[in-house]
Design a protein around this motif. Structure first.
Motif, PDB file in Angstrom:
ATOM      1  N   ARG A 216       0.854  -1.181   0.000  1.00  0.00           N
ATOM      2  CA  ARG A 216       0.000   0.000   0.000  1.00  0.00           C
ATOM      3  C   ARG A 216       0.890   1.230   0.000  1.00  0.00           C
ATOM      4  O   ARG A 216       2.059   1.165   0.330  1.00  0.00           O
ATOM      5  CB  ARG A 216      -0.924   0.016   1.209  1.00  0.00           C
ATOM      6  CG  ARG A 216      -0.182   0.024   2.523  1.00  0.00           C
ATOM      7  CD  ARG A 216      -1.134  -0.100   3.711  1.00  0.00           C
ATOM      8  NE  ARG A 216      -0.397  -0.077   4.951  1.00  0.00           N
ATOM      9  CZ  ARG A 216      -0.025   1.022   5.599  1.00  0.00           C
ATOM     10  NH1 ARG A 216      -0.361   2.206   5.155  1.00  0.00           N
ATOM     11  NH2 ARG A 216       0.656   0.954   6.723  1.00  0.00           N
ATOM     12  N   ARG A 217       0.322   2.359  -0.393  1.00  0.00           N
ATOM     13  CA  ARG A 217       1.093   3.609  -0.413  1.00  0.00           C
ATOM     14  C   ARG A 217       1.258   4.107   1.012  1.00  0.00           C
ATOM     15  O   ARG A 217       0.295   4.514   1.657  1.00  0.00           O
ATOM     16  CB  ARG A 217       0.377   4.662  -1.265  1.00  0.00           C
ATOM     17  CG  ARG A 217       1.210   5.915  -1.442  1.00  0.00           C
ATOM     18  CD  ARG A 217       0.436   6.995  -2.185  1.00  0.00           C
ATOM     19  NE  ARG A 217       1.261   8.164  -2.375  1.00  0.00           N
ATOM     20  CZ  ARG A 217       1.502   9.085  -1.437  1.00  0.00           C
ATOM     21  NH1 ARG A 217       0.991   8.963  -0.233  1.00  0.00           N
ATOM     22  NH2 ARG A 217       2.259  10.133  -1.707  1.00  0.00           N
ATOM     23  N   SER A 218       2.482   4.039   1.512  1.00  0.00           N
ATOM     24  CA  SER A 218       2.784   4.476   2.862  1.00  0.00           C
ATOM     25  C   SER A 218       4.244   4.923   2.918  1.00  0.00           C
ATOM     26  O   SER A 218       5.097   4.310   2.281  1.00  0.00           O
ATOM     27  CB  SER A 218       2.565   3.320   3.848  1.00  0.00           C
ATOM     28  OG  SER A 218       3.071   3.653   5.124  1.00  0.00           O
ATOM     29  N   HIS A 219       4.526   5.966   3.680  1.00  0.00           N
ATOM     30  CA  HIS A 219       5.906   6.436   3.792  1.00  0.00           C
ATOM     31  C   HIS A 219       6.803   5.369   4.417  1.00  0.00           C
ATOM     32  O   HIS A 219       7.980   5.288   4.095  1.00  0.00           O
ATOM     33  CB  HIS A 219       5.976   7.724   4.614  1.00  0.00           C
ATOM     34  CG  HIS A 219       5.529   8.928   3.857  1.00  0.00           C
ATOM     35  ND1 HIS A 219       4.211   9.146   3.530  1.00  0.00           N
ATOM     36  CD2 HIS A 219       6.217   9.967   3.351  1.00  0.00           C
ATOM     37  CE1 HIS A 219       4.109  10.274   2.867  1.00  0.00           C
ATOM     38  NE2 HIS A 219       5.311  10.803   2.730  1.00  0.00           N
ATOM     39  N   ALA A 220       6.270   4.581   5.322  1.00  0.00           N
ATOM     40  CA  ALA A 220       7.044   3.495   5.929  1.00  0.00           C
ATOM     41  C   ALA A 220       6.934   2.262   5.046  1.00  0.00           C
ATOM     42  O   ALA A 220       5.844   1.882   4.637  1.00  0.00           O
ATOM     43  CB  ALA A 220       6.522   3.200   7.334  1.00  0.00           C
ATOM     44  N   ARG A 221       8.064   1.652   4.740  1.00  0.00           N
ATOM     45  CA  ARG A 221       8.048   0.438   3.913  1.00  0.00           C
ATOM     46  C   ARG A 221       7.434  -0.715   4.687  1.00  0.00           C
ATOM     47  O   ARG A 221       7.807  -0.979   5.817  1.00  0.00           O
ATOM     48  CB  ARG A 221       9.470   0.031   3.526  1.00  0.00           C
ATOM     49  CG  ARG A 221      10.055   0.839   2.422  1.00  0.00           C
ATOM     50  CD  ARG A 221      11.351   0.170   1.933  1.00  0.00           C
ATOM     51  NE  ARG A 221      12.209   1.183   1.356  1.00  0.00           N
ATOM     52  CZ  ARG A 221      13.436   1.462   1.768  1.00  0.00           C
ATOM     53  NH1 ARG A 221      13.971   0.778   2.742  1.00  0.00           N
ATOM     54  NH2 ARG A 221      14.137   2.398   1.179  1.00  0.00           N
ATOM     55  N   SER A 222       6.525  -1.428   4.047  1.00  0.00           N
ATOM     56  CA  SER A 222       5.916  -2.594   4.689  1.00  0.00           C
ATOM     57  C   SER A 222       6.537  -3.885   4.178  1.00  0.00           C
ATOM     58  O   SER A 222       6.198  -4.955   4.640  1.00  0.00           O
ATOM     59  CB  SER A 222       4.406  -2.601   4.438  1.00  0.00           C
ATOM     60  OG  SER A 222       4.149  -2.660   3.045  1.00  0.00           O
TER      61      SER A 222
ATOM     62  N   ARG B 122      12.232   5.756   8.200  1.00  0.00           N
ATOM     63  CA  ARG B 122      12.989   4.537   8.530  1.00  0.00           C
ATOM     64  C   ARG B 122      13.677   4.721   9.876  1.00  0.00           C
ATOM     65  O   ARG B 122      13.623   3.857  10.749  1.00  0.00           O
ATOM     66  CB  ARG B 122      13.995   4.252   7.427  1.00  0.00           C
ATOM     67  CG  ARG B 122      14.823   3.028   7.659  1.00  0.00           C
ATOM     68  CD  ARG B 122      15.690   2.751   6.438  1.00  0.00           C
ATOM     69  NE  ARG B 122      16.721   1.828   6.787  1.00  0.00           N
ATOM     70  CZ  ARG B 122      17.969   1.928   6.403  1.00  0.00           C
ATOM     71  NH1 ARG B 122      18.344   2.902   5.621  1.00  0.00           N
ATOM     72  NH2 ARG B 122      18.855   1.046   6.777  1.00  0.00           N
ATOM     73  N   GLU B 123      14.328   5.884  10.051  1.00  0.00           N
ATOM     74  CA  GLU B 123      15.009   6.187  11.311  1.00  0.00           C
ATOM     75  C   GLU B 123      13.999   6.288  12.457  1.00  0.00           C
ATOM     76  O   GLU B 123      14.233   5.781  13.555  1.00  0.00           O
ATOM     77  CB  GLU B 123      15.790   7.492  11.167  1.00  0.00           C
ATOM     78  CG  GLU B 123      16.553   7.909  12.388  1.00  0.00           C
ATOM     79  CD  GLU B 123      17.811   7.093  12.615  1.00  0.00           C
ATOM     80  OE1 GLU B 123      18.348   7.154  13.739  1.00  0.00           O
ATOM     81  OE2 GLU B 123      18.259   6.384  11.689  1.00  0.00           O
ATOM     82  N   ALA B 124      12.866   6.946  12.203  1.00  0.00           N
ATOM     83  CA  ALA B 124      11.839   7.084  13.239  1.00  0.00           C
ATOM     84  C   ALA B 124      11.320   5.710  13.661  1.00  0.00           C
ATOM     85  O   ALA B 124      11.174   5.435  14.859  1.00  0.00           O
ATOM     86  CB  ALA B 124      10.690   7.955  12.727  1.00  0.00           C
ATOM     87  N   THR B 125      11.065   4.846  12.700  1.00  0.00           N
ATOM     88  CA  THR B 125      10.558   3.498  12.993  1.00  0.00           C
ATOM     89  C   THR B 125      11.558   2.712  13.829  1.00  0.00           C
ATOM     90  O   THR B 125      11.187   2.053  14.801  1.00  0.00           O
ATOM     91  CB  THR B 125      10.232   2.754  11.683  1.00  0.00           C
ATOM     92  OG1 THR B 125       9.263   3.520  10.957  1.00  0.00           O
ATOM     93  CG2 THR B 125       9.672   1.373  11.946  1.00  0.00           C
ATOM     94  N   VAL B 126      12.837   2.785  13.464  1.00  0.00           N
ATOM     95  CA  VAL B 126      13.890   2.090  14.215  1.00  0.00           C
ATOM     96  C   VAL B 126      13.916   2.572  15.664  1.00  0.00           C
ATOM     97  O   VAL B 126      14.125   1.789  16.589  1.00  0.00           O
ATOM     98  CB  VAL B 126      15.269   2.305  13.535  1.00  0.00           C
ATOM     99  CG1 VAL B 126      16.415   1.905  14.449  1.00  0.00           C
ATOM    100  CG2 VAL B 126      15.352   1.536  12.225  1.00  0.00           C
ATOM    101  N   LYS B 127      13.653   3.862  15.869  1.00  0.00           N
ATOM    102  CA  LYS B 127      13.686   4.436  17.215  1.00  0.00           C
ATOM    103  C   LYS B 127      12.332   4.373  17.919  1.00  0.00           C
ATOM    104  O   LYS B 127      12.159   4.946  18.990  1.00  0.00           O
ATOM    105  CB  LYS B 127      14.174   5.886  17.148  1.00  0.00           C
ATOM    106  CG  LYS B 127      15.636   5.968  16.731  1.00  0.00           C
ATOM    107  CD  LYS B 127      16.127   7.385  16.708  1.00  0.00           C
ATOM    108  CE  LYS B 127      17.621   7.407  16.410  1.00  0.00           C
ATOM    109  NZ  LYS B 127      18.152   8.752  16.321  1.00  0.00           N
ATOM    110  N   GLY B 128      11.354   3.699  17.310  1.00  0.00           N
ATOM    111  CA  GLY B 128      10.047   3.539  17.929  1.00  0.00           C
ATOM    112  C   GLY B 128       9.155   4.764  17.835  1.00  0.00           C
ATOM    113  O   GLY B 128       8.195   4.892  18.597  1.00  0.00           O
ATOM    114  N   ALA B 129       9.447   5.656  16.904  1.00  0.00           N
ATOM    115  CA  ALA B 129       8.641   6.875  16.746  1.00  0.00           C
ATOM    116  C   ALA B 129       7.682   6.733  15.567  1.00  0.00           C
ATOM    117  O   ALA B 129       7.839   5.850  14.725  1.00  0.00           O
ATOM    118  CB  ALA B 129       9.553   8.085  16.541  1.00  0.00           C
TER     119      ALA B 129
END
Length: 174
Positions: free
Chosen positions: A79-85, A135-142
């Motif tokens: 799906r279109r999302s800034h975070a890669r699924s 990507r950085e935010a996801t890694v840091k739980g944000a």
């Protein structure tokens, strides 16, 4: 699946020049392709030998003596999302005939400020900075990344920002 190069410019590329079915500096090109994939978190699931085999097949189909091969690795998602699924990547290879020019005796150039990432006010398809920040935010739980420049908030990875202070809503300038 959708290709993230279309929606977010979430891709890397390499252009290789060749003559007589031989690519110049193939190993260097492949190593840069691999390191660029690693830098933006894309999986390069093709070997150098397999890549060369595919390019060779394309050269044989079009029979150019002098050519360039454009190789693009892009992210895909459900799906279109800034975070890669999805960690898998898409591969695009394009081979075209060219005439390799001789080096001219003189080349003229100008200098120009590097403004490539200075256009955060434009909604271009180059959303790679937003993708990398997510990507950085996801890694840091944000959930989001807030961009700043010279101690001022400029934008967010994929949202608008407003601050409520003393009953006043504050937003970045347009």
């Amino acid at each position: 699946l959708s290709d993230r190069s279309v929606f977010f410019a979430d891709a890397i590329y390499e252009v290789m020049i060749g003559r007589g079915r031989k690519i110049y500096q193939l190993e260097d090109h492949f190593n840069r392709l691999k390191s660029n994939c690693e830098a933006i978190g894309l999986e390069l699931d093709i070997t150098e030998d397999k890549l060369l085999e595919i390019i060779d097949e394309l050269i044989c189909l079009s029979l150019p003596d002098e050519f360039y091969a454009y190789v693009q690795i892009s992210g895909n998602s459900e799906r279109r999302s800034h975070a890669r699924s999805c960690l898998k990547s898409n591969l695009l290879i394009y081979v075209s005939e060219i005439k390799i020019p001789s080096v001219p005796p003189e080349i003229k150039a100008i200098t120009y400020p590097d403004l490539r990432y200075g256009y955060c006010n434009l909604k271009t398809v180059n959303l790679l900075p937003a993708v990398l920040s997510m990507r950085e935010a996801t890694v840091k739980g944000a959930d989001i990344a807030i961009f700043h420049k010279n101690s001022k908030i400029t934008e967010c990875s994929h949202a608008n920002i407003a601050i409520l202070k003393n009953d006043t809503i504050i937003t970045p300038p347009l």
